[in-house]
Design a protein around this motif. Structure first.
Motif, mmCIF file in Angstrom:
data_model
loop_
_atom_site.group_PDB
_atom_site.id
_atom_site.type_symbol
_atom_site.label_atom_id
_atom_site.label_comp_id
_atom_site.label_asym_id
_atom_site.label_seq_id
_atom_site.Cartn_x
_atom_site.Cartn_y
_atom_site.Cartn_z
ATOM 1 N N VAL A 123 0.833 -1.204 0.000
ATOM 2 C CA VAL A 123 0.000 0.000 0.000
ATOM 3 C C VAL A 123 0.870 1.258 0.000
ATOM 4 N N SER A 124 1.960 1.224 0.766
ATOM 5 C CA SER A 124 2.876 2.368 0.796
ATOM 6 C C SER A 124 3.488 2.617 -0.578
ATOM 7 N N LEU A 125 3.894 1.543 -1.255
ATOM 8 C CA LEU A 125 4.453 1.694 -2.598
ATOM 9 C C LEU A 125 3.400 2.204 -3.581
ATOM 10 N N GLN A 126 2.178 1.709 -3.455
ATOM 11 C CA GLN A 126 1.119 2.185 -4.344
ATOM 12 C C GLN A 126 0.905 3.680 -4.156
ATOM 13 N N ARG A 127 0.942 4.135 -2.907
ATOM 14 C CA ARG A 127 0.792 5.565 -2.645
ATOM 15 C C ARG A 127 1.933 6.355 -3.277
ATOM 16 N N SER A 128 3.138 5.804 -3.217
ATOM 17 C CA SER A 128 4.291 6.484 -3.796
ATOM 18 C C SER A 128 4.231 6.505 -5.327
ATOM 19 N N TYR A 129 3.754 5.405 -5.907
ATOM 20 C CA TYR A 129 3.614 5.342 -7.362
ATOM 21 C C TYR A 129 2.504 6.259 -7.863
ATOM 22 N N GLY A 130 1.468 6.446 -7.029
ATOM 23 C CA GLY A 130 0.351 7.275 -7.440
ATOM 24 C C GLY A 130 -0.611 6.590 -8.384
ATOM 25 N N ARG A 131 -0.547 5.268 -8.473
ATOM 26 C CA ARG A 131 -1.491 4.511 -9.301
ATOM 27 C C ARG A 131 -1.606 3.095 -8.736
ATOM 28 N N SER A 132 -2.623 2.389 -9.183
ATOM 29 C CA SER A 132 -2.899 1.057 -8.646
ATOM 30 C C SER A 132 -1.828 0.052 -9.061
ATOM 31 N N ILE A 133 -1.209 -0.591 -8.068
ATOM 32 C CA ILE A 133 -0.254 -1.675 -8.329
ATOM 33 C C ILE A 133 -0.475 -2.866 -7.387
ATOM 34 N N MET A 134 -1.446 -2.747 -6.465
ATOM 35 C CA MET A 134 -1.639 -3.802 -5.468
ATOM 36 C C MET A 134 -2.076 -5.126 -6.074
ATOM 37 N N LEU A 135 -2.913 -5.066 -7.100
ATOM 38 C CA LEU A 135 -3.365 -6.313 -7.718
ATOM 39 C C LEU A 135 -2.200 -7.077 -8.323
ATOM 40 N N GLY A 136 -1.196 -6.354 -8.809
ATOM 41 C CA GLY A 136 -0.021 -7.014 -9.369
ATOM 42 C C GLY A 136 0.731 -7.815 -8.321
ATOM 43 N N PHE A 137 0.857 -7.267 -7.098
ATOM 44 C CA PHE A 137 1.524 -8.021 -6.027
ATOM 45 C C PHE A 137 0.759 -9.299 -5.709
ATOM 46 N N HIS A 138 -0.554 -9.197 -5.637
ATOM 47 C CA HIS A 138 -1.355 -10.380 -5.322
ATOM 48 C C HIS A 138 -1.400 -11.360 -6.493
#
Length: 410
Positions: A123-138
């Motif tokens: 979640v912290s990385l997603q906030r830093s990226y400024g776009r959705s990336i959480m689904l990729g981790f899962h």
């Protein structure tokens, strides 16, 4: 995007992969574990229930721990413990039930800390990226699960001892995750999180809708993982070989859905993706409940993978975002740790619930219960919407001030 963030994203993705593989190696070999230690059918449910209960305790402990140290440090040391506990679970022999109890106890506590800290970093990385990336981790977690389940099948096929199956995997993953942990990226150092974020300010009212969604999603997931084979064989008349296919199909479609899910979130928003996922999952349960034969049932389990796959990653992302918007970075970590507990609540409820309803009523009817629960998620979809935060700006915009240093500086 900086090299620090790219390395952090890659190293965290590998941590998700390793955890997916380790968890699959344990749960898919439960019958072999039972046989190796001579655990009775009456005692086995106690062991299996203890793992998620202790994982919940580990998640609670992590909420307190990350107020003083970075989540990356928790992840760095909890993941090796999980891998060693997995090896320990396969190392004992007949009658050494105490060895199994200790190994599963350590595994459960460490998994709780690992799951919580891993999603905090995501979640912290997603906030830093400024776009959705959480689904990729899962998605990478799902890939690890497929690899782990395949390795478990190979071990069972060749009739390898558990420790022989587990040792090569642990020998490869353990040094790899320790090396990768050098590049984990936190949001802010612990003292700054404490100063800017009130972890204790995360009220239950804020998280309640997301806790319910997490619980319902894992009730659905545990229904597939625990009952799909029996349902296809005993209710729909499939062969024993065909009965092994639904869960594999579910895992593959889960991977596929998560692999493209972030693109959907970026284009249509989290609310739309969660609504679509809920409808598809509910449709999958309906198809399973009404199926006239095994191949129609297979279609239902395929839909379930495509629908359920988006709910858990988006729930973690929404919890972290909502807590951050109202209370700051420290509250985001606390929210994720608390939400993670309901992962295990759903897992504990789902399988016994469907089994009890199946025995007392019918397994077709039992499949309608998770269908209704998934549909309830539609009423909470607005909880996934981003709101302007008190530090200025929404979650989907890059926040370079929140990008912490690599964890190798700890």
């Amino acid at each position: 995007m900086t090299d620090v963030l790219r390395r952090g994203r890659a190293s965290l993705a590998f941590a998700f992969f390793a955890q997916g593989a380790a968890f699959a190696l344990l749960v898919t070999r439960i019958p072999a574990v039972q046989d190796r230690y001579g655990v009775s059918d009456a005692l086995l449910p106690v062991f299996l229930a203890a793992v998620p209960v202790l994982a919940g305790a580990g998640s609670v402990a992590t909420e307190r721990l990350v107020r003083r140290v970075r989540p990356s440090r928790v992840l760095r040391w909890s993941q090796p413990v999980v891998l060693l506990a997995l090896l320990g679970a396969g190392a004992g022999g007949s009658g050494q039930v105490a060895v199994l109890a200790v190994a599963l106890g350590v595994f459960g506590l460490a998994v709780g800390a690992l799951d919580a800290s891993m999603n905090m970093l995501g979640v912290s990385l997603q906030r830093s990226y400024g776009r959705s990336i959480m689904l990729g981790f899962h998605a990478v977690y799902s890939l690890g699960g497929i690899v782990g389940a395949s390795l478990a099948w190979a071990g069972a096929h060749w009739q390898l001892a558990l420790w022989v199956s587990y040792l090569p995997v642990v020998a490869v993953l353990l040094p790899a995750v320790l090396l990768g942990s050098r590049w984990y990226v936190d949001g802010e150092p612990a003292p700054e999180r404490e100063a800017r974020g009130d972890a204790g300010g995360v009220g239950f009212k804020l998280l309640l809708p997301l806790c319910l969604v997490m619980t319902f999603a894992y009730i659905g997931d545990s229904t597939v993982s625990n009952w799909s084979a029996k349902y296809l064989k005993d209710v729909l008349g499939g062969s024993e070989q065909l009965a092994t296919v639904p869960y594999n199909v579910y895992m593959v479609t889960t991977l596929a859905g998560r692999a493209v899910g972030d693109l959907g979130v970026r284009r249509f928003g989290a609310v739309a993706v969660v609504r679509l996922g809920s409808l598809v999952a509910a449709g999958g349960f309906a198809v399973v409940a009404l199926a006239s034969g095994p191949w129609v049932g297979m279609l239902g389990f395929t839909l379930l993978g495509l629908g359920l796959c988006v709910l858990v990653p988006q729930t973690f992302a929404a919890a972290g975002r909502r807590a951050f918007e109202q209370h700051g970075p420290g509250a985001s970590d606390a929210a994720i740790a608390r939400l993670n507990i309901f992962n295990y609540v759903g897992f504990l409820i789902g399988s016994p619930l469907v089994g009890a309803l199946g025995d007392a009523w019918s397994y077709r009817g039992a499949m309608l219960v998770p269908m209704v629960l998934v549909l309830v998620t539609l009423g909470y979809a607005r909880s996934f919407a981003a709101q302007p935060d008190r530090y200025g700006g929404g979650h989907e915009r890059p926040r370079t001030a929140d990008v912490g240093r690599g964890s190798n500086g700890l």
